[in-house]
Design an enzyme around this catalytic site. Structure first.
Site, PDB file in Angstrom:
ATOM      1  N   HIS A 311       0.884  -1.572  -0.229  1.00  0.00           N
ATOM      2  CA  HIS A 311       0.069  -0.063  -0.138  1.00  0.00           C
ATOM      3  C   HIS A 311       0.638   1.014  -0.087  1.00  0.00           C
ATOM      4  CE1 HIS A 311      -2.959   2.710   1.428  1.00  0.00           C
ATOM      5  NE2 HIS A 311      -3.815   1.716   1.004  1.00  0.00           N
ATOM      6  N   ASP A 368      -7.740  -5.267   0.138  1.00  0.00           N
ATOM      7  CA  ASP A 368      -8.788  -6.731  -0.980  1.00  0.00           C
ATOM      8  C   ASP A 368      -8.380  -7.961  -1.043  1.00  0.00           C
ATOM      9  OD1 ASP A 368      -9.432  -4.585  -2.257  1.00  0.00           O
ATOM     10  OD2 ASP A 368      -7.971  -4.052  -2.804  1.00  0.00           O
TER      11      ASP A 368
END
Ligand code: CMC
Length: 432
Positions: A311, A368
């Site tokens: 991320h 996710d």
């Protein structure tokens, strides 16, 4: 002689930048948790320099009161409420209100919000015609882009919503109200099933599930409520920044949201949830050897990346991923299901978290990584996962758009350093 640039903290709220023999004082903005940003908007006028930060890795695009993330510590808060406080306790409608209004609603405010969402829950009849006209193999996110853009055609009286509060609110609530139906219609269209009319009196999530599957079991409503809350906003991510950026041209809200939805589709952003499940399926079909895929992800000559990992902001275990991981076990237990993919996911996560490559780069599972396993357990096809993300993210996009407008932010228009040819003369075609 090479220029030296020295950044030096001077008296409070200013830093001094020394370029050559010139000293420029730049304002500093300090956030609630003491995070600091140097305001360089006048730097070029004062020095001739711009700053260069491709991909905005270290550039703040706004000052915002909606969502706070501390990526190093793994903290996510909306309007001051930690995500762990909201997920599992609040309803998605309460979080919609919170994002739009800066406070949780009282009962009267929540009833008013629900009434507005109900009022606008039915898409125009033409929406089904548009869906029916699209080729069968259109990706659900392609369908969603089309439907969101088409709303400007259905509501031409809302085009100048920028400066008219009543129109702005109508556009916002029309979007939020009918989004569950748009998602459900896309699912039914793709599955070749007849559309189910909205029954907004059931509640936002129950109505959605009813339009999808013709029923809404209480425990599934609860699970989905939480999943939507976990996706509701994530400050200046690619799609939210797109909504703000496109919206800063004062285009209508439907167009700005449609642009944000297109940004979400990409596999590096919201599209990762589909790619994660496809990756886990591929590993299973390949015998379940996770070490082979860890090696592929580390191999710089291989374009493969561990989807659902890493991320831009989080350099710690992402708080949303933590909640979702716990929820995945809970939902599978609740549904009395056993998904071998979950074991592969857990094994892959464990292997990555112990691997020097992932440790050194602070790569952790993101939202996710596990969400797709829950979606699938709820009966939602893989291709629909990113559309589900959009359903959850819509209130965040609208809140970001609203804030950008309220802040009076100027049109987004970055600068560049030009590195192409210097001036050339036109050579006629027959002489080239
Ligand atoms: N697998 C393997 N290596 C990775 C991965 C990954 N998933 N993610 C980052 N890296 C490596 C990358 O190769 C680079 O290595 P090096 O320093 O040796 O060049 C380093 O880690 C830093 O990566 P980056 O690409 O410079 O970082 P970024 O901030 O530009 O990208 C990201 C962030 C999310 C796009 C990236 O981590 C990624 O592609 N992840 C997989 C896709 C994914 O799961 N996306 C969902 C994001 S969360 C949902 C949301 O968008 O809200």
């Amino acid at each position: 002689m090479a220029n030296t640039i020295e950044l030096q903290e001077s008296e409070s709220e200013k830093v001094e930048v020394k370029i050559g023999d010139k000293t420029i004082k730049l304002p500093v903005h300090t956030g609630t948790y003491q995070e600091k940003g140097i305001d360089i908007s006048k730097l070029r006028a004062q020095s001739g320099y711009i700053t260069l930060d491709v991909g905005f890795k270290n550039t703040g695009s706004t000052q915002s009161t909606i969502t706070f993330i501390d990526g190093e510590q793994g903290i996510l808060q909306h309007r001051g409420y930690p995500i762990e406080e909201l997920a599992g306790k609040a309803s998605f409608e309460e979080v919609i209100y919170l994002l739009l209004h800066d406070d949780l609603p009282n009962e009267a405010q929540l009833s008013e919000l629900k009434a507005r969402l109900e009022q606008y829950a039915r898409p125009e009849a033409g929406v089904r015609d548009i869906l029916n006209a699209l080729p069968d193999d259109t990706h659900p996110m392609g369908m969603m882009c089309v439907l969101l853009s088409s709303l400007s055609g259905f509501y031409p009286h809302l085009m100048d919503s920028w400066s008219d509060q009543a129109k702005r609110e109508e556009a916002m609530y029309r979007l939020l109200g009918q989004m569950p139906a748009l998602v459900a219609y896309i699912y039914r269209r793709k599955a070749g099933l007849p559309y189910i009319d909205p029954r907004p009196e059931l509640g936002y999530v129950a109505n959605f599930l009813n339009m999808m599957f013709g029923e809404a079991k209480e425990e599934i409503v609860e699970a989905l409520d939480t999943l939507l809350i976990l996706h509701a906003d994530h400050e200046q991510n690619c799609s939210a920044s797109t909504v703000r950026f496109v919206g800063s041209s004062h285009v209508n809200l439907f167009a700005a949201i449609s642009a944000g939805n297109a940004a979400l589709w990409g596999p590096l952003h919201g599209g990762a949830n589909q790619k994660v499940l496809e990756m886990l399926e591929a590993i299973k079909a390949d015998g379940g050897d996770t070490s082979k895929y860890i090696a592929k992800a580390k191999d710089k000559s291989d374009p493969f990346r561990l989807m659902g990992f890493g991320h831009r902001v989080y350099k710690n275990y992402a708080p949303r991923a933590k909640v979702i991981k716990k929820y995945t076990d809970k939902v599978l237990d609740m549904l009395n299901m056993d998904d071998p993919i979950l074991d592969i996911a857990k094994g892959l996560e464990q292997a990555a978290l112990q691997d020097e490559y992932f440790v050194a780069r602070k790569l952790f599972p993101n939202v996710d990584f596990y969400s797709g396993i829950i979606y699938r357990a709820l009966g939602i096809p893989v291709e629909m996962f990113t559309v589900m993300f959009a359903l959850g993210r819509l209130p965040g996009w609208i809140a970001q758009w609203q804030e950008m407008r309220q802040n009076g932010e100027p049109i987004g228009r970055p600068r560049q350093i030009y590195t192409g040819h210097s001036t050339r003369k036109y050579v006629p075609l027959n002489e080239r």
